[in-house]
Design an enzyme around this catalytic site. Structure first.
Site, short mmCIF file in Angstrom:
data_model
loop_
_atom_site.label_atom_id
_atom_site.label_comp_id
_atom_site.label_asym_id
_atom_site.label_seq_id
_atom_site.Cartn_x
_atom_site.Cartn_y
_atom_site.Cartn_z
N ILE A 32 0.77 -1.21 0.05
CA ILE A 32 0.01 0.16 0.03
C ILE A 32 1.13 1.19 -0.03
CG2 ILE A 32 -2.01 1.30 0.98
CD1 ILE A 32 -2.68 -1.43 -0.12
N GLU A 46 -10.86 -0.07 -7.87
CA GLU A 46 -12.18 -0.57 -7.91
C GLU A 46 -12.62 -1.82 -7.12
OE1 GLU A 46 -12.76 -0.71 -12.64
OE2 GLU A 46 -10.62 -1.09 -12.10
#
Length: 767
Positions: free
Chosen positions: A659, A734
């Site tokens: 991340i 998404e």
């Protein structure tokens, strides 16, 4: 050593041989050492946005600017028999009225149908305003240009049109279905094993049909285009996620060289896929500016965004599952139906069923019906979101049939390899995501029977679902400029949609070059920087990051080269023998020896240095599947009297590789979850299948979630680097929406004992 264990280094060597340096990802110590990557930095553009200093497309006012309004057809199929523009043309302030009778020549464009290969920016190949033919209800049939938007709107109301209607195909289930050539990145039809036999011998089966409606993106910023001609040179400001693609498209449409087209789209006020492609109003604005011989601005009204841009296709999904007594899947069938137009764009609702669970017998089949509607669009997690509602609802039904905890059922069907291809995953930490989500939520080992948990008049239910979304690296290029003061500016054709791309890329560059974040600037949204096909697919961070990483490596090589003949401590070194840190380059073997970037440029007598970088495309040496994963757990409460459903609590955990910026990533996932709550409970575009008309084409009647509808959303990440991707990251933009609707539907069943298989879950379906 196995090919799998050494494949990434092999890929790096091959890439270098062809002049495309593949970033080393997590195998590079710079990518994993403490630094900017992984730090929850604030958005660099936040202060400017909060202060109103950022200008969006519709806020660009050029000298002698005129305003345009598009006139929509009121039939779904047929021709314009006659169009009377006399009153409109003589209305106050009107500059011109453009119809198919006087529009300048516009060449047809190729439409997209898949993410495979080069993408066109055109949303469709239909000839709009170059013919009298009408293809959908709401199609632009005229453009009125006036001195003000209000004058253009009034004049547009004066246009009279006579139509020659034809029969329109408007019902997805009433029209013939066919198998498209492709379904985005998925095979439209696949089969392994014998599902029919496996279903007959299964200890437990589920066979059901699940539907999702037509949905619209409803981004805060409506679509807008500003076009200005200077001779044959064209400048366009546009709300496009894909500036370079719009440049290519407009050059083709108007028959001019690409270098004469300049598209600017630095900031986008939300897109979610709706601005990935260029809808007809973009070219029509350019045509109107050409005809008017002055700059023209066209901003779609909120109603027109429903009529003149596409939404998510409705889907119909038949799922059949079979399992043994231990809960191991023995059969999985998923037949999906979505819509398309003359251009084949299949929603690929089968994606989750192809990749999520281990099963020896799998059959998937994506079909489409050709309709007279506007082309359907990319919409956050195309295919994966509606398809996961079907699969994850069916998995919940199977768990109840088996008397098994829904989370345990999923754990028992974890695959070692991708069920669709047999390839290994580049990484899959879904088990870890399950554990994180379950622990934070307090998921019980075995949940109570349906309709047994309550608090007063509120029935309480727990639900969970898996999330899955394929990931791809697309084509991107950047230009990196090192100034004399040691500051770096990165120029890119991609833009800032609000997700924090500029911040994440600045962090990647800062870490790679050993710079503080305030010495890196990311300039975006200029089509002239480099060919960049990066409209979405959750690929922005990793694709642009790959190009930025490559540019940083190229800069290091150039800096080592320019000091080659001097008395610098770096003279005679190879790039592999230096390490960027402390705002300069230092010897790896003697970290105290080196120079700052300022010193290197000064020694070489340079005011600045500029290099380019390209994203590294996947190479055939790595035959693996890259997918992002996640798990949702939620609590819903259903009013026993009114059947109103409220989401009371939400916990999700995701495997998105490394991340880059946890603060921004958490915000991204919350946004996706909120969209999923809307998908589950409120969102539905109503379409009259007799006329093709949308009666709820406003935000007053198309219901999206508001603050009162959203609980506190707890998001966590496994945060393990993927060893085969740039920066060790995978796409997450998404992922958040996938599985949300199913988790809510499963919780509603647990609360009420009623299974809703048709979205949205409105009170009338629970009565």
């Amino acid at each position: 050593m196995s090919l799998a264990s050494q494949g990434f280094s092999v890929a790096s060597k091959i890439a270098q041989l062809v002049g495309r340096l593949l970033p080393n990802g997590v195998r590079d110590p710079v990518a994993t050492q403490p630094g900017e990557i992984g730090r929850p930095a604030d958005r660099l553009d936040g202060p400017d946005k909060a202060a109103g200093r950022v200008r969006y497309t519709a806020e660009h006012d050029l000298a002698d600017l005129a305003h345009a309004v598009a006139v929509a057809s009121t039939i779904a199929r047929g021709r314009v028999a006659a169009i009377d523009t006399t009153r409109a043309a003589t209305a106050p302030g009107v500059v011109l009225v453009m119809t198919h009778e006087n529009a300048p020549p516009m060449k047809p464009t190729a439409a997209y149908a898949t993410l495979r290969g080069p993408l066109s920016a055109a949303a469709m190949s239909l000839p709009i305003l170059t013919t009298d033919e009408i293809f959908w209800n709401g199609q632009p049939i005229a453009v009125v240009v006036a001195e003000s938007r209000e004058q253009a709107q009034f004049a547009a109301s004066l246009i009279h049109v006579d139509y020659a209607p034809q029969r329109a195909a408007l019902s997805m289930t009433a029209e013939p279905a066919f198998t498209p050539a492709q379904a985005l990145l998925e095979e439209a039809k696949s089969r392994r094993g014998n599902t029919e036999t496996a279903l007959r011998h299964a200890a437990a089966t589920v066979e059901a049909t699940y539907t999702t409606p037509l949905e619209y993106h409803t981004a805060m910023e409506p679509h807008a285009t500003v076009a200005s001609w200077n001779g044959n040179a064209l400048t366009v400001f546009d709300t496009s996620q894909y500036p370079y693609g719009v440049k290519e498209m407009l050059a083709k449409v108007f028959g001019i060289p690409k270098h004469d087209v300049h598209v600017l789209a630095p900031f986008i006020g939300g897109g979610f896929g709706s601005k990935t492609t260029a809808w007809p109003h973009v070219a029509l604005t350019v045509a109107a500016a050409k005809l008017a011989r002055r700059p023209v601005k066209l901003v779609l009204s909120r109603r027109d965004t429903f009529l003149m841009t596409g939404g998510r296709s409705p889907t119909r999904n038949r799922i059949a599952l079979g399992a043994d007594r231990c809960g191991r899947l023995t059969a999985l069938e998923h037949g999906a139906l979505s819509m398309c137009t003359r251009d084949e764009f299949a929603e690929a609702a089968i994606v989750a069923s192809r990749h999520l669970y281990a099963c020896p017998n799998i059959r998937t089949h994506q079909q489409v019906s050709r309709l007279d509607r506007i082309q359907n669009a990319f919409f956050r997690a195309p295919g994966a979101a509606p398809g996961s509602f079907a699969l994850e609802s069916a998995m919940d039904e199977l768990a109840w049939k088996l008397g098994m905890d829904p989370l345990e059922l999923r754990r028992r069907n974890e695959p070692d390899r991708d069920p669709a291809t047999g390839a290994r995953y580049t990484s899959r930490y879904l088990r870890e995501a399950y554990a994180l989500a379950a622990e934070k939520f307090g998921w019980p080992g075995r949940i109570a029977p349906p309709r047994t948990m309550r608090q007063g008049r509120w029935l309480i239910g727990y639900g969970m679902a898996s999330a899955v979304n394929p990931y791809a690296i697309l084509i991107a290029g950047v230009r990196l400029h090192l100034a004399a003061d040691g500051a770096v500016t990165i120029h890119s054709s991609t833009n800032e949609l609000g997700a924090g791309t500029s911040t994440a890329q600045s962090q990647a560059a800062a870490q790679r070059l050993g710079l503080p974040l305030d010495k890196v600037r990311f300039v975006h949204g200029d089509s002239d920087v480099a060919k960049t096909r990066i409209p979405g697919a959750s690929a922005a961070t990793t694709t642009i990051g790959s190009a930025v990483w490559n540019a940083c490596d190229n800069l290091v090589r150039e800096l080592v080269r320019v000091v080659g003949g001097t008395d610098s401590p770096l003279a005679g070194c190879r790039p592999s023998e230096v390490q960027p840190r402390n705002e300069g380059l230092y010897l790896t073997t003697a970290p105290e020896l080196g120079e700052t970037y300022q010193q290197i440029l000064a020694r070489a007598g340079l005011d600045s240095l500029e290099v380019t970088g390209k994203s590294a495309l996947p190479l055939p040496t790595i035959k693996r599947t890259t997918i992002s994963w996640g798990a949702h757990c939620c609590e819903v409460r259903v009013d026993e009297v009114t059947d109103e459903t409220r989401v009371a609590r939400w916990v999700s955990a995701f495997d998105g590789g490394r991340i880059i910026n946890p603060k921004q990533a958490t915000s991204q996932m919350r946004g996706g979850i909120i969209m999923g709550i809307g998908m589950a409970l409120t969102e539905q575009t109503l379409l009259d299948e007799r006329t093709g008309r949308i009666p709820n084409a406003t935000l007053a009647e198309y219901h999206v979630p508001t603050h009162v509808d959203i609980p506190t959303i707890d998001v966590d990440f496994v945060d393990r680097p993927d060893p085969h991707t740039p920066l060790g990251a995978k796409g997450i933009g998404e992922l958040g929406i996938v599985g949300v609707a199913a988790a809510i539907a499963n919780a509603v069943y647990h609360a009420t004992g009623r299974r809703v298989r048709d979205l949205p879950i409105t009170p009338d379906k629970l009565i």
